[in-house]
Write an enzyme that holds these catalytic residues in place. Sequence first.
Site, PDB file in Angstrom:
ATOM      1  N   CYS A  64      -3.643  -9.273  -1.990  1.00 50.05           N
ATOM      2  CA  CYS A  64      -3.166  -8.028  -2.575  1.00 50.05           C
ATOM      3  C   CYS A  64      -1.662  -7.913  -2.286  1.00 50.05           C
ATOM      4  O   CYS A  64      -1.247  -7.814  -1.134  1.00 50.05           O
ATOM      5  CB  CYS A  64      -3.945  -6.873  -1.948  1.00 50.05           C
ATOM      6  SG  CYS A  64      -3.489  -5.276  -2.577  1.00 50.05           S
TER       7      CYS A  64
ATOM      8  N   CYS B 263      -2.888   8.925  -1.096  1.00 46.73           N
ATOM      9  CA  CYS B 263      -2.401   7.574  -0.805  1.00 46.73           C
ATOM     10  C   CYS B 263      -1.322   7.580   0.286  1.00 46.73           C
ATOM     11  O   CYS B 263      -0.347   8.330   0.208  1.00 46.73           O
ATOM     12  CB  CYS B 263      -1.830   6.983  -2.095  1.00 46.73           C
ATOM     13  SG  CYS B 263      -0.992   5.422  -1.841  1.00 46.73           S
TER      14      CYS B 263
ATOM     15  N   GLU C 165       3.753  -4.630   3.271  1.00 49.89           N
ATOM     16  CA  GLU C 165       2.473  -5.149   3.732  1.00 49.89           C
ATOM     17  C   GLU C 165       1.774  -5.901   2.607  1.00 49.89           C
ATOM     18  O   GLU C 165       1.875  -5.531   1.432  1.00 49.89           O
ATOM     19  CB  GLU C 165       1.598  -3.994   4.241  1.00 49.89           C
ATOM     20  CG  GLU C 165       2.133  -3.437   5.548  1.00 49.89           C
ATOM     21  CD  GLU C 165       1.310  -2.294   6.114  1.00 49.89           C
ATOM     22  OE1 GLU C 165       0.596  -1.625   5.348  1.00 49.89           O
ATOM     23  OE2 GLU C 165       1.377  -2.082   7.331  1.00 49.89           O
TER      24      GLU C 165
ATOM     25  N   CYS D 178       0.724   9.926  -5.322  1.00 51.24           N
ATOM     26  CA  CYS D 178      -0.698  10.264  -5.455  1.00 51.24           C
ATOM     27  C   CYS D 178      -1.137  10.899  -4.137  1.00 51.24           C
ATOM     28  O   CYS D 178      -0.800  10.394  -3.061  1.00 51.24           O
ATOM     29  CB  CYS D 178      -1.532   9.014  -5.754  1.00 51.24           C
ATOM     30  SG  CYS D 178      -1.037   8.238  -7.291  1.00 51.24           S
TER      31      CYS D 178
ATOM     32  N   CYS E 215       6.503   4.284  -2.565  1.00 46.60           N
ATOM     33  CA  CYS E 215       6.160   4.534  -3.968  1.00 46.60           C
ATOM     34  C   CYS E 215       6.576   5.946  -4.324  1.00 46.60           C
ATOM     35  O   CYS E 215       6.449   6.869  -3.519  1.00 46.60           O
ATOM     36  CB  CYS E 215       4.654   4.369  -4.178  1.00 46.60           C
ATOM     37  SG  CYS E 215       4.160   4.591  -5.906  1.00 46.60           S
TER      38      CYS E 215
ATOM     39  N   CYS F  84      -7.540  -0.090   0.242  1.00 48.41           N
ATOM     40  CA  CYS F  84      -6.844   0.572  -0.859  1.00 48.41           C
ATOM     41  C   CYS F  84      -6.273   1.920  -0.435  1.00 48.41           C
ATOM     42  O   CYS F  84      -6.991   2.742   0.121  1.00 48.41           O
ATOM     43  CB  CYS F  84      -7.813   0.832  -2.002  1.00 48.41           C
ATOM     44  SG  CYS F  84      -8.138  -0.628  -2.930  1.00 48.41           S
TER      45      CYS F  84
END
Length: 346
Positions: A108, A122, A95, A119, A115, A335
């Site tokens: 962005c 997230c 994305e 975290c 990932c 975010c």
Amino acid sequence: MSDPKIQLKNFSQSELEDWVKSRGHKAFRGRQLFQWIWQKGIMEFSEMTNLSKELIQKLEQECSLELSSVSQIQTSESQGTSKFLIRLNDGKFVETVLIPEMNRVTVCLSSQIGCALDCDFCATGKMGLKRNLTSGEIADQLLHVRRFSPRPISNIVYMGMGEPFQNYDQVIRSANILHSDLGFSHGARKITISTSGLVPKIMQFAEEGHRYKLAVSLNASEDNSRSQIMPVNKKWDLDKLIKACQHYTRTSSNMLTFEYVLLEGVNDSVEDARRLMKLAGRVFCKLNVIPYNEVTAGYARPSKNRISTFLEALNRAKFPVTVRWSQGDDIDAACGQLSTAAQQEE
Ligand code: SF4
């Protein structure tokens, strides 16, 4: 089955020159080719009018410019932010987000599919790491968005899916395409690379003298809570991270940006703000406070009152403090909200 042709978009400008030379043509043809691909965004070799017929024929036989395609675009009616779902040649998805604001238009970019850093707050982290993107796949995101955006793109941030410094080489190669005069010609200071705190890579970035801006996701002011929400802190704690940041700002003379995602009851007390002021004050920096967009169970955005109290406690900071209300939360483009877990083709 993967395309057996050479993917030219994964080549740097000098690699394109070498490839053209290896086929018996002058190096400057490689520069022209680079310009057609990135600056002009041309997809057909036959439209590259200053290349010889013979070279075009070789390109058509041996090479490909098809790395990714736009599968879906969602635009937030309230904020104008657009989220692009981009399909890669192996059936995986990433994305990319376009954020038009009054004075600037920001893109962005994603650097990985998923990932590994996990975290806790997230959505991308919940996917785990599927794979790194190539430099061409990263720069291709900007080509797609540029075609769609009615206004010129002014700022680029590597804050989409993935930890950019875990894919360091490809990220730097892609930033070089964005920055190159024959590529996208974006000023180095308009390109920001973000990291969750991979200390050796911050040191490498400093040593190599890149002019791109650096942002570090801090998100806590003491080790216990940071380790809880960002497992990377167990490997490189705040003291090591701050020392690496100091090294970067001294070596580069550049200001660094700290990002601080504000999570209710986790890192949003007045005490947190005071500690943060002291910690960040050790570095030549500015601070972006980002009220959280709710994506994972267990975390929430603090109330407006609590956010104000937190910001007031930062009033005496010696560094600039800004608040960034993430755009696009109604389309999960803000975010920490990017995830393509549902779309991946195995
Ligand atoms: S916040 Fe960034 S580094 Fe952390 S899991 Fe999400 S994408 Fe990875």
